[in-house]
Design a protein around this motif. Structure first.
Motif, PDB file in Angstrom:
ATOM      1  N   GLU A  89      13.255 -27.825  -3.191  1.00 14.54           N
ATOM      2  CA  GLU A  89      13.504 -29.119  -2.526  1.00 14.54           C
ATOM      3  C   GLU A  89      14.804 -29.632  -3.107  1.00 14.54           C
ATOM      4  N   VAL A  90      15.573 -30.583  -2.396  1.00 15.20           N
ATOM      5  CA  VAL A  90      16.888 -30.887  -2.757  1.00 15.20           C
ATOM      6  C   VAL A  90      16.793 -31.971  -3.643  1.00 15.20           C
ATOM      7  N   GLU A  92      18.592 -34.712  -4.577  1.00 20.99           N
ATOM      8  CA  GLU A  92      19.782 -35.453  -3.824  1.00 20.99           C
ATOM      9  C   GLU A  92      20.896 -36.093  -4.922  1.00 20.99           C
ATOM     10  N   THR A  93      20.420 -36.381  -5.914  1.00 21.76           N
ATOM     11  CA  THR A  93      21.491 -36.821  -6.918  1.00 21.76           C
ATOM     12  C   THR A  93      22.610 -35.952  -7.291  1.00 21.76           C
ATOM     13  N   GLY A  94      22.324 -34.753  -7.147  1.00 17.93           N
ATOM     14  CA  GLY A  94      23.191 -33.773  -7.639  1.00 17.93           C
ATOM     15  C   GLY A  94      23.849 -32.740  -6.512  1.00 17.93           C
ATOM     16  N   SER A  95      23.410 -33.140  -5.214  1.00 14.72           N
ATOM     17  CA  SER A  95      23.716 -32.449  -3.943  1.00 14.72           C
ATOM     18  C   SER A  95      25.373 -32.869  -3.296  1.00 14.72           C
ATOM     19  N   ASN A  96      25.546 -34.047  -3.677  1.00 14.87           N
ATOM     20  CA  ASN A  96      26.603 -34.626  -3.197  1.00 14.87           C
ATOM     21  C   ASN A  96      26.620 -34.676  -1.546  1.00 14.87           C
ATOM     22  N   LEU A  97      25.284 -34.634  -0.940  1.00 11.77           N
ATOM     23  CA  LEU A  97      25.406 -34.256   0.621  1.00 11.77           C
ATOM     24  C   LEU A  97      25.397 -35.804   1.020  1.00 11.77           C
ATOM     25  N   MET A  98      24.866 -36.885   0.427  1.00 11.87           N
ATOM     26  CA  MET A  98      25.107 -38.175   0.891  1.00 11.87           C
ATOM     27  C   MET A  98      26.451 -38.893   0.484  1.00 11.87           C
ATOM     28  N   ASP A  99      27.229 -38.194  -0.100  1.00  6.31           N
ATOM     29  CA  ASP A  99      28.803 -38.708  -0.104  1.00  6.31           C
ATOM     30  C   ASP A  99      29.779 -38.066   1.102  1.00  6.31           C
ATOM     31  N   HIS A 100      28.883 -37.214   2.111  1.00  7.54           N
ATOM     32  CA  HIS A 100      29.845 -36.925   3.176  1.00  7.54           C
ATOM     33  C   HIS A 100      30.176 -37.880   4.026  1.00  7.54           C
ATOM     34  N   THR A 101      31.397 -37.871   4.468  1.00  6.93           N
ATOM     35  CA  THR A 101      32.092 -38.863   5.255  1.00  6.93           C
ATOM     36  C   THR A 101      32.297 -38.335   6.696  1.00  6.93           C
ATOM     37  N   ARG A 111      12.264 -29.909   1.269  1.00  6.12           N
ATOM     38  CA  ARG A 111      13.289 -28.312   1.577  1.00  6.12           C
ATOM     39  C   ARG A 111      13.789 -28.314   2.715  1.00  6.12           C
ATOM     40  N   GLU A 112      14.043 -29.646   3.410  1.00  5.21           N
ATOM     41  CA  GLU A 112      14.796 -29.606   4.710  1.00  5.21           C
ATOM     42  C   GLU A 112      15.743 -30.541   4.992  1.00  5.21           C
ATOM     43  N   VAL A 113      16.870 -30.014   5.494  1.00  4.11           N
ATOM     44  CA  VAL A 113      17.902 -31.090   5.477  1.00  4.11           C
ATOM     45  C   VAL A 113      18.255 -31.161   6.777  1.00  4.11           C
ATOM     46  N   TYR A 114      18.219 -32.345   7.550  1.00  4.41           N
ATOM     47  CA  TYR A 114      18.541 -32.464   8.991  1.00  4.41           C
ATOM     48  C   TYR A 114      19.775 -32.946   8.895  1.00  4.41           C
ATOM     49  N   LEU A 130      29.571 -24.479   3.052  1.00  8.75           N
ATOM     50  CA  LEU A 130      29.551 -25.927   2.390  1.00  8.75           C
ATOM     51  C   LEU A 130      28.386 -26.582   1.868  1.00  8.75           C
ATOM     52  N   LEU A 131      27.441 -26.591   2.809  1.00 11.63           N
ATOM     53  CA  LEU A 131      26.080 -27.252   2.618  1.00 11.63           C
ATOM     54  C   LEU A 131      25.590 -26.387   1.420  1.00 11.63           C
ATOM     55  N   GLU A 132      25.591 -24.901   1.334  1.00 11.36           N
ATOM     56  CA  GLU A 132      25.012 -24.247   0.314  1.00 11.36           C
ATOM     57  C   GLU A 132      25.771 -24.593  -0.927  1.00 11.36           C
ATOM     58  N   ARG A 133      26.962 -24.481  -1.003  1.00 17.37           N
ATOM     59  CA  ARG A 133      27.870 -24.788  -2.038  1.00 17.37           C
ATOM     60  C   ARG A 133      27.131 -26.087  -2.807  1.00 17.37           C
ATOM     61  N   ARG A 134      27.166 -27.265  -1.855  1.00 19.39           N
ATOM     62  CA  ARG A 134      26.884 -28.470  -2.324  1.00 19.39           C
ATOM     63  C   ARG A 134      25.118 -28.721  -2.782  1.00 19.39           C
ATOM     64  N   LEU A 135      24.478 -27.767  -2.086  1.00 16.19           N
ATOM     65  CA  LEU A 135      23.008 -27.909  -2.371  1.00 16.19           C
ATOM     66  C   LEU A 135      22.842 -27.160  -3.737  1.00 16.19           C
ATOM     67  N   GLY A 136      23.590 -25.876  -3.831  1.00 16.64           N
ATOM     68  CA  GLY A 136      23.422 -25.081  -4.972  1.00 16.64           C
ATOM     69  C   GLY A 136      22.282 -23.838  -4.457  1.00 16.64           C
ATOM     70  N   GLN A 137      22.192 -23.665  -3.418  1.00 11.34           N
ATOM     71  CA  GLN A 137      21.107 -22.725  -2.936  1.00 11.34           C
ATOM     72  C   GLN A 137      21.095 -22.410  -1.412  1.00 11.34           C
ATOM     73  N   PRO A 138      21.043 -21.272  -1.131  1.00  6.59           N
ATOM     74  CA  PRO A 138      21.129 -20.701   0.381  1.00  6.59           C
ATOM     75  C   PRO A 138      20.117 -21.476   1.225  1.00  6.59           C
ATOM     76  N   GLY A 139      20.599 -21.298   2.431  1.00  4.99           N
ATOM     77  CA  GLY A 139      19.635 -22.030   3.413  1.00  4.99           C
ATOM     78  C   GLY A 139      19.858 -21.363   4.886  1.00  4.99           C
ATOM     79  N   THR A 140      18.791 -21.619   5.700  1.00  2.00           N
ATOM     80  CA  THR A 140      19.281 -20.954   7.316  1.00  2.00           C
ATOM     81  C   THR A 140      18.834 -22.353   8.062  1.00  2.00           C
ATOM     82  N   ALA A 141      19.547 -22.166   8.765  1.00  2.00           N
ATOM     83  CA  ALA A 141      19.443 -23.535   9.869  1.00  2.00           C
ATOM     84  C   ALA A 141      19.117 -23.142  11.253  1.00  2.00           C
TER      85      ALA A 141
END
Length: 156
Positions: A89-90, A92-101, A111-114, A130-141
């Motif tokens: 699971e993500v 969110e507070t540590g991922s910085n994803l929601m800071d994306h501009t 465990r899903e990012v839309y 970039l997503l994997e770095r921000r999330l601190g884990q690998p993923g597959t889209a």
């Protein structure tokens, strides 16, 4: 994909099928998740690859479709609407994803990012790396069309 399908059959999985040419393997097995992932990791390694394995059961894929936070995007531009599947699971507070501009729209659920790549995936600076770095884990889209095909394939 024929080699992947044959390797899945050799590993003892049942009703083995590949969906599209992106490494999507659909199968049945009574084994627990950790054993299945070990088998899949060996299949990947036996082919000389170093890819992470992400396993989802049919109901999990169907749930990912059902909770779509961007229905208009999925309807109007399904090839630009992606779901990044993760193992954990993500946080969110540590991922910085929601800071994306950027122009992309992002929503996280477990465990899903839309991601709605409004201007197209190829033009975006929001890359998988970039997503994997921000999330601190690998993923597959997978894009929305592919996920739909996977769900259909598991309903049979």
């Amino acid at each position: 994909m024929a080699q992947l399908r044959a390797a899945g059959e050799k590993a003892g999985f049942q009703d083995v099928r590949t969906i599209l040419a992106t490494g999507n393997l659909v199968f049945r097995t009574p084994e627990p998740k950790d054993q299945v992932i070990d088998r899949l990791d060996r299949i990947v390694a036996d082919h000389g690859l170093r890819n992470d394995v992400f396993l989802r059961q049919p109901f999990e894929l169907a749930e990912a479709l059902a909770r779509n936070p961007f229905p208009e995007a999925a309807d109007q531009r399904p090839n630009h609407m992606l779901v990044l599947f993760l193992e954990r699971e993500v946080e969110e507070t540590g991922s910085n994803l929601m800071d994306h501009t950027g122009p992309e729209h992002i929503a996280v659920h477990g465990r899903e990012v839309y991601i709605d790549y409004v201007e197209g995936v190829g033009r975006s600076r929001l890359t998988p790396a970039l997503l994997e770095r921000r999330l601190g884990q690998p993923g597959t889209a997978r894009n929305w069309n592919t996920i739909g095909k996977l769900v259909q394939a598991t309903e049979v």
